[in-house]
Design a protein around this motif. Sequence first.
Motif, short mmCIF file in Angstrom:
data_model
loop_
_atom_site.label_atom_id
_atom_site.label_comp_id
_atom_site.label_asym_id
_atom_site.label_seq_id
_atom_site.Cartn_x
_atom_site.Cartn_y
_atom_site.Cartn_z
N PRO A 9 0.19 18.94 -7.23
CA PRO A 9 0.14 18.66 -5.88
C PRO A 9 1.30 17.97 -5.18
CG PRO A 9 -1.27 16.88 -6.84
CD PRO A 9 -0.63 17.83 -8.12
N PHE A 10 1.65 18.59 -4.15
CA PHE A 10 3.16 18.14 -3.64
C PHE A 10 2.66 16.84 -2.37
CE2 PHE A 10 3.95 22.95 -3.68
CZ PHE A 10 4.68 22.78 -4.88
N SER A 11 3.71 15.98 -2.55
CA SER A 11 3.96 14.95 -1.64
C SER A 11 4.90 15.60 -0.49
CB SER A 11 4.59 13.76 -2.22
OG SER A 11 5.87 13.91 -2.82
N LEU A 12 4.96 14.87 0.71
CA LEU A 12 6.18 15.21 1.32
C LEU A 12 7.41 15.29 1.02
CD1 LEU A 12 6.96 15.77 4.45
CD2 LEU A 12 7.20 13.44 4.70
N GLU A 13 7.89 14.61 0.05
CA GLU A 13 9.29 14.44 -0.61
C GLU A 13 9.38 15.61 -1.55
OE1 GLU A 13 7.04 11.67 -0.46
OE2 GLU A 13 8.15 10.45 1.17
N ARG A 84 0.78 24.42 -1.21
CA ARG A 84 1.26 25.53 -0.24
C ARG A 84 2.24 24.58 0.56
NH1 ARG A 84 -4.06 28.46 1.91
NH2 ARG A 84 -4.38 29.64 0.13
N ILE A 85 3.17 25.57 1.03
CA ILE A 85 4.37 24.73 1.78
C ILE A 85 4.67 26.00 2.89
CG2 ILE A 85 6.88 24.26 1.99
CD1 ILE A 85 6.50 23.05 -0.96
N ALA A 86 4.96 25.63 4.20
CA ALA A 86 5.31 26.12 5.27
C ALA A 86 6.62 26.03 5.64
CB ALA A 86 4.27 26.37 6.54
N VAL A 87 7.68 26.82 5.87
CA VAL A 87 9.01 26.46 6.17
C VAL A 87 9.19 27.55 7.58
CG1 VAL A 87 9.62 25.99 4.03
CG2 VAL A 87 10.13 28.40 4.78
#
Length: 137
Positions: A9-13, A84-87
């Motif tokens: 799982p992704f942190s903000l960093e 998930r990441i949105a860019v």
Amino acid sequence: MEQKFPLPPFSLEDAIEKIQKAEDAWNSKNPEKIAKAYAIDSAWRNRDTFVNGREDIINFLTKKWEKELNYKLKKEYWAHTSNRIAVRFEYEYQTKAGNWFRAYGNENWEFDENGLMTKRFASINDLEITEHERILK
């Protein structure tokens, strides 16, 4: 087993690091290198084109940079969840005829447990610009 760090799982960093790695890879304009960040069966929607798997990714990117010369990309964090990441992004390129364009868009990414991107959905709009209007050099 292939892994691309950081892993979910992704942190903000972690999300910001993943985005920077993607920006750096795409700015290399090396389709084989870029494709290694995607799962073997990764599915894309890029504008009106659907791409499936690494071989298709390599072919798609090879053709892209045959047409989009002097390509320069900037990606920016928008949001993320655990996998998930949105860019938001913009890039500039020049056509063989010498015309300049800036493309604006959003991407939604989904990753597997090994940090490989399994889904990429991109919505992109192009704006013709003059060479003097370029901001990404």
